[in-house]
Structure formats: structure tokens, C-alpha cells
Design an enzyme around this catalytic site. Sequence first.
Site: not given
Ligand SMILES: NC(=O)c1ccc[n+]([C@@H]2O[C@H](COP(=O)([O-])OP(=O)(O)OC[C@H]3O[C@@H](n4cnc5c(N)ncnc54)[C@H](OP(=O)(O)O)[C@@H]3O)[C@@H](O)[C@H]2O)c1
Length: 428
Positions: A136, A203, A207
Site C-alpha cells: 500500500g 495476495d 507482492k
Molecule cells: N483497496 C485497497 O486498499 C488496495 C490496496 C492495494 C492495492 N489494491 C489494488 O488496487 C486495485 C483496485 O482495488 P480497489 O480496492 O479500488 O477495487 P474496487 O473498490 O473493487 O474497485 C474496482 C473498480 O474497478 C471497476 N471495474 C472492475 N471491473 C471493471 C471492468 N471490467 N471494466 C471497467 N471497470 C471495472 C469497478 O467499477 P464499478 O465501481 O462500476 O463496479 C470499480 O470502480 C486492485 O488491483 C487491488 O488489488 C487495492
Amino acid sequence: MTQPLRLGIAGLGTVGRGVIRIVQDHAALIEKRTGRAIEIAAVSARTRDKDRGVSIEAYEWEDDPVALARREDVDIFVELMGGSEGSAKAAVEAAIAHGKDVVTANKAMLALHGQSLAEAAETAGCVIRFEAAVAGGIPVVKALTEGLAGNAVTRVMGVMNGTCNYILTRMEGAGLTYDAVFAEAEALGYLEADPALDVGGIDAAHKLALLTSIAYGTRVDFDAVALEGIERISIADIEQAADMGYRIKLLGVAQRTGRGLEVRMSPCLVPASSPLGQLEGPTNMVVLEGDSVGQIVMRGAGAGEGPTASAVMGDVLDIARGTRVSTFGQPAASLAEPQAATVTTPAAFYLRMELQDKPGALAKTAMALGEAGVSINRMRQYDHVDTTAPVLIVTHKAARADIDDALRRMAQTDVVIGDPVAIRIEEI
Ligand SMILES: NC(=O)c1ccc[n+]([C@@H]2O[C@H](COP(=O)([O-])OP(=O)(O)OC[C@H]3O[C@@H](n4cnc5c(N)ncnc54)[C@H](OP(=O)(O)O)[C@@H]3O)[C@@H](O)[C@H]2O)c1
């Protein structure tokens, strides 16, 4: 006048929302730091009319992230959708094919396809940056690729899945079972849709695979990570390890040994007084060791909107400043095929078992260890329950194969009940 740097953001969930907030709130500060304005040209997500808590009215909308990646008015494609395959990978490939730099938080995609994506990016003269994908908000990718680039890295260690650390520290703090805390974590929304990604260690192993590539100049190899999750850790393990001065952590370790590259993500005991031992709740910690620098400890939020968006924006600002580093710290074609160690470095082990409470039980257990070439450092027997007695043993350094041999021999005695638990004690 320098042209603004224009972002196309695919994914407007937790991280995407955070990135938009930083671009909107810190526009002036960012321009002062980079000498260039950073603007959002267009965005994409699955559902257009969703309240996301930030205004996206000023930005162009694309239903298809691949179309977003190809847009003329996008300089950096920011991939924040997630998933190792499908839209995320297709859109990143499209962005590279159209000459765009890529910033992503997607560890799963890079752990499985990092080599081919890095090669494609370099051929196209683009960069892929992925600080947010590992731990993160902790700038560990930058530390390894840039700050420590003059070191031969001797070891990389880390607690890099906040959910697992939350579960383990909550079990200890509240004296709750694994199942009870797992249910709590699920209710709080801490677990991924597929919980095996968290508690199975996948996960965190994604990393670790990425850090290993940078640290040792090897092609990313997720399959080479020896993987074990926290599902089998019991409250008894946690309490009795604490009694012996240890804490249990889901610990990733990558080190080059005389026998090859050792990369593992598994529950380990660490001294309770060490920085890793004192890590509470969902916080992450990465320990880097280099031949010149010695040991560096980095601690911080491993997930969440602000910390993850902070890491994404660090990458964006680097590109705005003209910093262009190879994806894994050296040209992709020069990354070596990793030579996996066939055996792990010897370590002390913590063994917990239930013995029949009868004369000679301890002697038979000690004999099984001795026959396998494992010697005992410390041993503790607890008050017996009915006809059984819990016994803890800390061994001297031993090879894992010898520990497994000892466990097999113990199983053949008539005094050990059930499967003994064996957990490696990591030297910090
Ligand atoms: N959350 C964390 O703390 C965190 C930390 C480190 C890394 N990450 C990484 O960051 C990335 C995003 O995580 P997140 O937590 O932000 O995920 P999230 O809250 O589930 O958001 C995913 C977003 O992607 C969109 N999406 C998914 N599939 C799609 C598609 N086929 N076409 C267009 N848009 C699409 C979704 O649209 P809708 O909103 O319309 O459903 C949503 O806006 C991932 O790779 C995750 O591993 C996250």
C-alpha cells in the site's frame, strides 16, 4: 509552456476514488513539485451513474477500459480495476501498444504477467510503475529500485497482508479462535471476495514475487513462492508461542542462499520484542537488508483509499518529473531465470503437540527428534487435560526435511495424539 500530463483512470473504487481526490485537492502542490499540471482526461468503471463520493463530471467517460487506454488525450493509463486477467490486462496491453505509460496497483496481474508486460513496455518505450501494488502506502518498490540500487540485497522480509495480521493479532489480543476472528473480519469487510487470497497467503505472495524480482534481478515467478496460509494457526499456537517470547506472523521472506533463491510466504515465529513482532492490526512492515546499507525497516498502512492512492500518485509524479525506471529495476530482457533453492535454510522450529500423559511419553518424543538429527533447545510441558498433556519444543537449527522426518517418527509412536504443529522461527 509545459503541457499538462493527462491521466486516464480505469477503476473508480476505493483506490480510484482516492487518486481523484488527490488530483483534485493537491493540483497546485503537484504542479509546483513537478513543474507540470496533472489532469484527469477520462475515466472508466463498470457503472456510470454511481455516487462515488467524488465529482467525475468534468471528465470524459468510457464504458470500455480498453477504449480509455487508447485515447489520444491520455498520457498515463492508470489501471485500478484489479484482476490478473480480463479487462485489466487487456487495457494495460492496449495502453502500451498505444505508447502510454502505465501506473497500476494490480499485484495479481503483475505477479502472473509482469515479465511479458515489462518486455512489451520496454519495446514500446513506455514505463510501468506499480508502487501501490506492494504494501500500500509504503514506498518499498521505490526504495528497492532506486534508493538501494547500489546494494546487493541479502534479504527481503515482510508482513504484507493487513487482514492476516489483523486476524493473528486480534486472536491473541481477545483470546478468540481463528474461526471467530475470521467471521469478524468478514463482517467488517476486511476480506477479499475470495478469502483464500488473504488467509491463504496468495495476495501477500503476489507482492513478495514482485519484490523478489527487483531485489535479485530475476523474472517474476509467482509459482516459485513456497506458500502456506494462516488457516491452521490455532489460538493455542498463538498463546503458547507468546509464552515462549514469540509472535506468529504471516511472513514473506526472499533470500539468496548458496543453494539458490529461497522465496516463501508462510506463518513464522518472530521474537515478540522485534519490530515485526510488535506489528499490530492491519499495518504492514517490510524489512530490507543490503550489503552496504544493513537493515531498513519500513512500516505503514498496507491498504485503504488514502495510502494506496498516495503510492499511485507517487508513481504519477515520478513520470511527470521525467523519471523512467525499468519495471523491475533493470531491463526486462536482462532479468535472470530464478534458480529456486531445493532446500530451505536451516532454522529453529517451534513444535507443539499433544502427548499421552503416561510415563515415557516425553522420552519417546525426544528419541524421535534425536533419530531425525534434530536437537532440542527448550521444552515446556503444560498441565495435562484429562489424559493428554500439551508439550512445546523449540529446536536448535534444523533442516525442514529433518523436522518432517521427526514428525513422521513421532506419528509412529503411541504417545503423540493428532498432528503436531511445526512453525519456523525466523531470525530477525
Ligand atoms: N483497496 C485497497 O486498499 C488496495 C490496496 C492495494 C492495492 N489494491 C489494488 O488496487 C486495485 C483496485 O482495488 P480497489 O480496492 O479500488 O477495487 P474496487 O473498490 O473493487 O474497485 C474496482 C473498480 O474497478 C471497476 N471495474 C472492475 N471491473 C471493471 C471492468 N471490467 N471494466 C471497467 N471497470 C471495472 C469497478 O467499477 P464499478 O465501481 O462500476 O463496479 C470499480 O470502480 C486492485 O488491483 C487491488 O488489488 C487495492
